[in-house]
Design an enzyme around this catalytic site. Sequence first.
Site, mmCIF file in Angstrom:
data_model
loop_
_atom_site.group_PDB
_atom_site.id
_atom_site.type_symbol
_atom_site.label_atom_id
_atom_site.label_comp_id
_atom_site.label_asym_id
_atom_site.label_seq_id
_atom_site.Cartn_x
_atom_site.Cartn_y
_atom_site.Cartn_z
ATOM 1 C CG ASP A 35 84.533 33.305 36.557
ATOM 2 O OD1 ASP A 35 84.159 34.491 36.475
ATOM 3 O OD2 ASP A 35 83.783 32.381 36.921
ATOM 4 C CG HIS A 52 86.432 43.658 34.215
ATOM 5 N ND1 HIS A 52 86.333 42.295 34.339
ATOM 6 C CD2 HIS A 52 85.147 44.125 34.196
ATOM 7 C CE1 HIS A 52 85.045 41.947 34.397
ATOM 8 N NE2 HIS A 52 84.312 43.043 34.317
ATOM 9 C CG LEU A 146 102.382 32.709 23.401
ATOM 10 C CD1 LEU A 146 102.154 31.261 23.863
ATOM 11 C CD2 LEU A 146 102.356 33.633 24.624
#
Length: 261
Positions: A35, A52, A146
């Site tokens: 956020d 963004h 991962l």
Amino acid sequence: MNEASVLVAPDPTRVPGTLREELGCLPRHIAIVMDGNGRWASQRRRPRTFGHRAGQKAVRAAVEFCLREGIQALTLFAFSSENWQRPASEIKALMDLFLRALDREIKSLQENNVRLRFIGDLDSFDGPLRQRMARGQTVTQGNTALALNVAVSYGGRWDITQACQRLARQVQAGELAPEAIDEAAIDARLSLAELPPLDLLIRTGGERRISNFLLWQLAYAELYFTETLWPDIDPAAMRAACVDFAGRERRYGLTSEQVQS
Ligand code: FPP
């Protein structure tokens, strides 16, 4: 230097030895509510989409950190079920950004042994993006260093609902008895089934809420909130979250004495 070598380049500010050695324990699975992109951009008098784009660099930093420290799974909240209500221009910019990021990063993820998976209501995306997401998943499906899960058009309530629908269909087909529905049965039909349990949720940007993220999976996760806006997240910020996590006593309903005995 190619993209792949950049992804795991040594961090000159890091002390020798792994963080796991230093702290004694690390989360196996980290989830992040990324956020603060919009606020980061407005602080610079730039449009939200600028934030963004900057957020992508922080995604890379978080992935690098997890690879370097041997964290098994990272789940990122990139686009919520509710984000579809944002202005159409911002949604379009985010979709373009996801498409470009997919095209650019797949090779690097593959070379770094990262398995990419998208979780969420993928049917709500248009064809080209769906195809790219499917391709990214297929190309990287055998990777083991991962597990990188990107939650898109995702909501925790959606996840539990779709698990219930799958169970109901199996009951209807006579494949499952209602009495056989237990926590493990629900868990196995959720988006993050088969991954290590969620140990740590990080939320950046100062808000202290879950925002319909991994509602079921968060039952015993440790929560870590930071004021830092997502584009400013770097390895030091990830490290701070892990240090905080290592200092927690996880009791799972037991007493402190029981846990320590
Ligand atoms: C929340 O900040 C962020 C989003 C809704 C989008 C997250 C997307 C990225 C980090 C881009 C890259 C991601 C990938 C997986 C390539 P906000 O817009 O709500 O910020 P605000 O609270 O300051 O308004």
